[in-house]
Design an enzyme around this catalytic site. Sequence first.
Site, mmCIF file in Angstrom:
data_model
loop_
_atom_site.group_PDB
_atom_site.id
_atom_site.type_symbol
_atom_site.label_atom_id
_atom_site.label_comp_id
_atom_site.label_asym_id
_atom_site.label_seq_id
_atom_site.Cartn_x
_atom_site.Cartn_y
_atom_site.Cartn_z
ATOM 1 N N SER A 1 0.826 -1.202 0.000
ATOM 2 C CA SER A 1 0.000 0.000 0.000
ATOM 3 C C SER A 1 0.864 1.257 0.000
ATOM 4 C CB SER A 1 -0.942 -0.009 1.194
ATOM 5 O OG SER A 1 -0.271 -0.423 2.341
ATOM 6 N N HIS B 1 -1.984 -2.644 -6.663
ATOM 7 C CA HIS B 1 -2.570 -2.291 -5.365
ATOM 8 C C HIS B 1 -4.091 -2.396 -5.398
ATOM 9 C CE1 HIS B 1 -3.227 0.900 -2.023
ATOM 10 N NE2 HIS B 1 -3.184 -0.312 -1.509
ATOM 11 N N GLU C 1 -4.682 0.114 -8.476
ATOM 12 C CA GLU C 1 -3.641 1.088 -8.807
ATOM 13 C C GLU C 1 -2.454 0.290 -9.336
ATOM 14 O OE1 GLU C 1 -2.925 4.917 -6.006
ATOM 15 O OE2 GLU C 1 -3.022 3.053 -4.914
ATOM 16 N N ASN D 1 -3.515 6.281 -1.186
ATOM 17 C CA ASN D 1 -3.107 6.420 0.217
ATOM 18 C C ASN D 1 -2.417 7.745 0.519
ATOM 19 O OD1 ASN D 1 -4.241 4.129 1.300
ATOM 20 N ND2 ASN D 1 -2.512 2.840 0.728
HETATM 21 N N1 3HC Z 1 -16.356 -9.303 0.601
HETATM 22 C C1 3HC Z 1 -17.125 -9.458 -0.459
HETATM 23 N N2 3HC Z 1 -18.256 -8.770 -0.687
HETATM 24 C C2 3HC Z 1 -18.610 -7.860 0.241
HETATM 25 C C3 3HC Z 1 -17.843 -7.622 1.392
HETATM 26 C C4 3HC Z 1 -16.676 -8.404 1.557
HETATM 27 N N3 3HC Z 1 -15.867 -8.262 2.614
HETATM 28 N N4 3HC Z 1 -18.434 -6.652 2.111
HETATM 29 C C5 3HC Z 1 -19.538 -6.288 1.448
HETATM 30 N N5 3HC Z 1 -19.643 -7.011 0.308
HETATM 31 C C6 3HC Z 1 -20.654 -6.846 -0.745
HETATM 32 C C7 3HC Z 1 -22.020 -7.199 -0.296
HETATM 33 O O1 3HC Z 1 -22.291 -8.563 -0.484
HETATM 34 C C8 3HC Z 1 -22.883 -6.329 -1.185
HETATM 35 O O2 3HC Z 1 -22.993 -6.928 -2.464
HETATM 36 P P1 3HC Z 1 -24.242 -6.643 -3.446
HETATM 37 O O3 3HC Z 1 -24.123 -5.224 -3.893
HETATM 38 O O4 3HC Z 1 -24.006 -7.624 -4.541
HETATM 39 O O5 3HC Z 1 -25.457 -6.901 -2.646
HETATM 40 C C9 3HC Z 1 -22.047 -5.061 -1.373
HETATM 41 O O6 3HC Z 1 -20.707 -5.455 -1.083
HETATM 42 C C10 3HC Z 1 -22.460 -3.956 -0.441
HETATM 43 O O7 3HC Z 1 -22.385 -4.468 0.880
HETATM 44 P P2 3HC Z 1 -23.419 -4.129 2.039
HETATM 45 O O8 3HC Z 1 -24.741 -3.736 1.479
HETATM 46 O O9 3HC Z 1 -23.355 -5.208 3.059
HETATM 47 O O10 3HC Z 1 -22.742 -2.938 2.802
HETATM 48 P P3 3HC Z 1 -22.442 -1.468 2.317
HETATM 49 O O11 3HC Z 1 -23.344 -0.996 1.265
HETATM 50 O O12 3HC Z 1 -22.345 -0.737 3.587
HETATM 51 O O13 3HC Z 1 -20.983 -1.588 1.657
HETATM 52 C C11 3HC Z 1 -18.660 -1.525 1.747
HETATM 53 C C12 3HC Z 1 -19.914 -2.120 2.327
HETATM 54 C C13 3HC Z 1 -18.522 -1.914 0.276
HETATM 55 C C14 3HC Z 1 -17.490 -2.080 2.526
HETATM 56 C C15 3HC Z 1 -18.753 0.042 1.848
HETATM 57 O O14 3HC Z 1 -19.006 0.406 3.178
HETATM 58 C C16 3HC Z 1 -17.497 0.765 1.390
HETATM 59 O O15 3HC Z 1 -17.295 0.968 0.204
HETATM 60 N N6 3HC Z 1 -16.662 1.192 2.358
HETATM 61 C C17 3HC Z 1 -15.411 1.881 2.066
HETATM 62 C C18 3HC Z 1 -14.363 0.899 1.695
HETATM 63 C C19 3HC Z 1 -13.059 1.556 1.370
HETATM 64 O O16 3HC Z 1 -12.867 2.744 1.400
HETATM 65 N N7 3HC Z 1 -12.074 0.725 1.040
HETATM 66 C C20 3HC Z 1 -10.760 1.162 0.730
HETATM 67 C C21 3HC Z 1 -9.924 1.051 1.940
HETATM 68 S S1 3HC Z 1 -8.303 1.634 1.657
HETATM 69 C C22 3HC Z 1 -7.490 0.303 1.094
HETATM 70 O O17 3HC Z 1 -7.974 -0.788 1.015
HETATM 71 C C23 3HC Z 1 -6.100 0.574 0.686
HETATM 72 C C24 3HC Z 1 -5.091 0.103 1.688
HETATM 73 O O18 3HC Z 1 -3.838 0.183 1.091
HETATM 74 C C25 3HC Z 1 -5.101 0.869 2.983
#
Ligand code: 3HC
Length: 294
Positions: free
Chosen positions: A121, A142, A154, A192
Site C-alpha cells: 500500500s 494495489h 492502482e 493512500n
Molecule cells: N467481501 C465481499 N463482498 C462484500 C464484502 C466483503 N468483505 N463486504 C460487502 N460485500 C458486498 C455485499 O455482499 C454487497 O454486495 P451486493 O451489492 O451484490 O449486494 C455489497 O458489497 C455492499 O455491501 P453491504 O450492502 O453489506 O454494505 P455497504 O453498502 O455498507 O458496503 C462496503 C460495504 C462496500 C465495505 C462500503 O461500506 C465501502 O465501500 N466502504 C469503504 C471501503 C473503502 O474505502 N475501502 C478502501 C480502503 S483503503 C485500502 O484498502 C487501501 C489500503 O492500502 C489501505
Amino acid sequence: MMEIKKVAVLGAGLMGNGIAHVCAQAGYQVKMRDIDQKFIDKGMATIKKNLERGIAKGKITQEEVVAILGRIQGVLDLKKAVDDADLVIEAVPEIVSLKLEIWKEVDALAPKHAILASNTSSISITQMAAVTERPDKFIGMHFFNPVPVMNLVEIIKGQATEDDTVKIIEDVSKKIGKVTVLVNEAPGFAVNRLLVPALLEAVFAIQEGVATVEDMDKAIQLGLNWPMGPLTLLDFVGLDTALHISDYFVEEFKDSKYRAPTLLRKMVRAGWLGRKSSMGFYDYSGETPKPNRF
Ligand code: 3HC
C-alpha cells in the site's frame, strides 16, 4: 503478449484472500500461500463465505462457487506456490525487510518469465524490484479492501518496470473486473497519499476531544458522503496497516505532517487493530459495533 494462466498469491490475509478470490473467479488457477495452515484455512473460509453471499442474491450458482473454490489451492511451501506461476502477487504484511526477503526467495524460485507484483500500500516498488534479477518484470498491483467489491487497481510503475509488464497487468486487472489507474512510484501512490493523512487527522481529532467516535464518523459519512466514516474505515483497513504507512511516510518524506497520533500507536501496541482483532475505535465483540470512549 504473454498469457497469464497461473497465479500465486502470497498471503491469505485480508487482502490475499480477496485477491485469490477475484483471480479464481476470473478463471485463473490460483495457489494461495501462507506460513501457517490456520491462516490458509481462515482465508479459504472467508473466500467461501464471500462467494456464498452471492448465491442468495441469485448472482452466482452453487456450482460456480464450487468451481471457483476448486481453482484455489492452499499451499504452505513457497517453492510449490511459485515454481509454475506466470504471475506472483504478494500481499504479506507491510514490513520492508519481510517484503525484501520474500522477493529475493521468490525471484530464485519462480520461472524466469513470471511477473512479480506487490500489493504493497505504500512501499517502494523500485526497492523491492532491485533485490530481484528481473526489475523489468516487477510492478505494483494495489487492490482495495474489500477486494471483491472495490473496483480499482492502482498499477505502480517502478524505475525499471517495462511497458510490456504494465500492459500485461492492465489486461489481468481488466479480466478480473477492475478499473486501473497508472501511477508513477511515490510513497502511498495516489490513493493512500490522500487517504492516510485524512484518517490520521480523524484520530488527532478524537485524541483532542473534538467529537466522539460516532459523531466524527457520522459527520464525515453524511457531510462528505463517504460510504463509512474515517474511524470505521480505520478499523476496517487495520490500525496496524495505517500506522505502518504513517511511519513509512515520515521516513520517506522527512516531513512530520504525516506523523501518527499517540492514540493510534497506543492502540496498536495494545493489540487493538480494528475489526480483525474485534477491537479498535469500535468494540466488535457484541451483536453490533459499540463505539469506544477515548
Ligand atoms: N467481501 C465481499 N463482498 C462484500 C464484502 C466483503 N468483505 N463486504 C460487502 N460485500 C458486498 C455485499 O455482499 C454487497 O454486495 P451486493 O451489492 O451484490 O449486494 C455489497 O458489497 C455492499 O455491501 P453491504 O450492502 O453489506 O454494505 P455497504 O453498502 O455498507 O458496503 C462496503 C460495504 C462496500 C465495505 C462500503 O461500506 C465501502 O465501500 N466502504 C469503504 C471501503 C473503502 O474505502 N475501502 C478502501 C480502503 S483503503 C485500502 O484498502 C487501501 C489500503 O492500502 C489501505
